[in-house]
Design an enzyme around this catalytic site. Structure first.
Site, PDB file in Angstrom:
ATOM      1  N   GLU A 127      -4.152  -2.940  -7.406  1.00 29.71           N
ATOM      2  CA  GLU A 127      -3.984  -2.671  -6.228  1.00 29.71           C
ATOM      3  C   GLU A 127      -4.522  -3.783  -5.115  1.00 29.71           C
ATOM      4  O   GLU A 127      -3.977  -4.191  -3.966  1.00 29.71           O
ATOM      5  CB  GLU A 127      -4.977  -1.379  -5.636  1.00 29.71           C
ATOM      6  CG  GLU A 127      -4.011  -0.206  -6.136  1.00 29.71           C
ATOM      7  CD  GLU A 127      -3.003   0.296  -5.544  1.00 29.71           C
ATOM      8  OE1 GLU A 127      -2.551  -0.117  -4.584  1.00 29.71           O
ATOM      9  OE2 GLU A 127      -2.069   0.853  -6.273  1.00 29.71           O
ATOM     10  N   ASP A 130       2.363   4.602   2.965  1.00 29.74           N
ATOM     11  CA  ASP A 130       2.248   3.223   3.266  1.00 29.74           C
ATOM     12  C   ASP A 130       3.570   2.904   4.140  1.00 29.74           C
ATOM     13  O   ASP A 130       4.323   3.819   4.529  1.00 29.74           O
ATOM     14  CB  ASP A 130       2.152   2.574   1.824  1.00 29.74           C
ATOM     15  CG  ASP A 130       3.367   2.449   0.898  1.00 29.74           C
ATOM     16  OD1 ASP A 130       4.302   3.485   1.293  1.00 29.74           O
ATOM     17  OD2 ASP A 130       3.574   2.049  -0.115  1.00 29.74           O
ATOM     18  N   TYR A 143      -6.565   3.486   1.964  1.00 28.20           N
ATOM     19  CA  TYR A 143      -5.417   3.291   1.254  1.00 28.20           C
ATOM     20  C   TYR A 143      -5.895   3.209  -0.284  1.00 28.20           C
ATOM     21  O   TYR A 143      -5.332   3.564  -1.154  1.00 28.20           O
ATOM     22  CB  TYR A 143      -4.453   2.364   1.635  1.00 28.20           C
ATOM     23  CG  TYR A 143      -3.108   2.217   0.914  1.00 28.20           C
ATOM     24  CD1 TYR A 143      -2.246   3.145   1.132  1.00 28.20           C
ATOM     25  CD2 TYR A 143      -3.091   1.250  -0.144  1.00 28.20           C
ATOM     26  CE1 TYR A 143      -1.048   2.996   0.264  1.00 28.20           C
ATOM     27  CE2 TYR A 143      -1.829   0.969  -0.702  1.00 28.20           C
ATOM     28  CZ  TYR A 143      -1.038   2.004  -0.744  1.00 28.20           C
ATOM     29  OH  TYR A 143       0.145   1.986  -1.653  1.00 28.20           O
TER      30      TYR A 143
END
Length: 310
Positions: A51, A154, A136
């Protein structure tokens, strides 16, 4: 699969019973999707690395860097024990963007080791306590490692919801609809699937039929031919940016024990002039930023300024 809010409460034109929409997307994803190695693991460390690396970097470029990183530091404990300069040097050599991400990832591994006794937090709130892990990323790790996340929202997801269900370009509206659509207890497969839909079928230039988009029968854009989408922020130009010169500084200092200010300045830009626009004051400002990020140490002795990696 469940419906978490009434139709009246949802912006746009989401079906009253979203079960068919949910089933169609999950079946489409499970039948065929892009293969990325971090989709084959439920290890929170490996997922966090992916990520962080994927922020503003194309996924295809991340694969080799992710595999190299895990070859070098296979576990969070290995990364926590590493020298920070080595981690930053790896980040720079693989062109992974802002070097402070490497610092934050290294610090997060140390937090897991020191503050959590090696046991990872399992929900978005707990994961948000880790250095550099925003909402996020925390939600993504909770979803993909522990199947315990909320609906991911997103850029890709916003574009899909805007086109398919006429969701207004409003963050609260996107959050509401994304949450209503995600089946309870299925954040892992759902968030992977809806992001895949946005990346493969519903990109800036849609490929509805070629990618066999599973939502064509419900999609407003497919019916009307209007494939406009919310504005997407553009990434600042890299060439000539502070980010570019920060990266050059870290790379150079990684190859040297230390460098004095003017030597460093001349090495990172051809128009460096000690008293000029891009001179000592400009360079000191860059070094101060890097020092604040914990990446660089500035030493001064008898008027001589030396910079070195921490």
């Amino acid at each position: 699969m469940s419906d978490k809010s009434s139709t009246a409460e949802r912006p746009g034109i989401v079906p009253e019973d979203p079960a068919a929409v949910q089933r169609a997307l999950i079946e489409w994803y499970e039948a065929d999707h892009r293969s990325f190695p971090w989709r084959e693991t439920e290890d929170p460390y490996e997922i966090l690395v992916s990520e962080v690396m994927s922020q503003q970097t194309q996924l295809d470029r991340v694969v080799d860097a992710w595999e190299d990183f895990l070859d070098r530091w296979p576990t969070a404990a290995d990364l926590a024990a590493a020298d920070r300069a080595d981690v930053v040097g790896f980040w720079t050599s693989h062109s992974l963007g802002y070097n402070n991400r490497a610092k934050y990832l290294h610090e997060a591994a140390r937090q897991v080791r020191d503050d959590f006794d090696g046991a990872w937090p399992r929900d978005p709130d707990g994961l948000s306590d880790l250095m550099g892990v925003g909402p996020y990323t925390a939600n993504a790790v909770a979803s993909f490692a522990f199947n315990n996340g909320d609906a991911v929202v997103d850029t890709n997801v916003k574009r899909v919801l805007y086109r398919a269900f006429d969701v207004p370009d409003d963050d609260d509206a996107f959050e509401t609809v994304a949450s209503a659509l995600m089946p309870d207890g299925e954040s892992r497969v759902w968030n992977n699937a809806i992001m895949e839909l946005g990346g493969v079928a519903c990109g800036k230039t849609p490929d509805c039929d070629g990618a066999a988009c599973p939502w064509r029968e419900w999609c407003s854009a497919y019916e009307t031919g209007d494939f406009t989408a919310p504005d997407v922020p553009t990434q600042p130009t890299f060439e000539g940016s502070r980010r570019q010169f920060r990266g050059r500084i870290v790379r150079l200092l990684g190859d040297h024990d230390g460098m004095d200010l003017d030597t460093l300045g001349h090495r990172i830009r051809v128009d460096y002039t000690p008293d000029g626009e891009h001179g000592r004051e400009w360079l000191r400002d860059l070094l101060s930023d890097l020092a604040d990020d914990g990446l660089v140490k500035i030493e001064e002795d008898d008027g001589q300024i030396t910079a070195r990696l921490r």
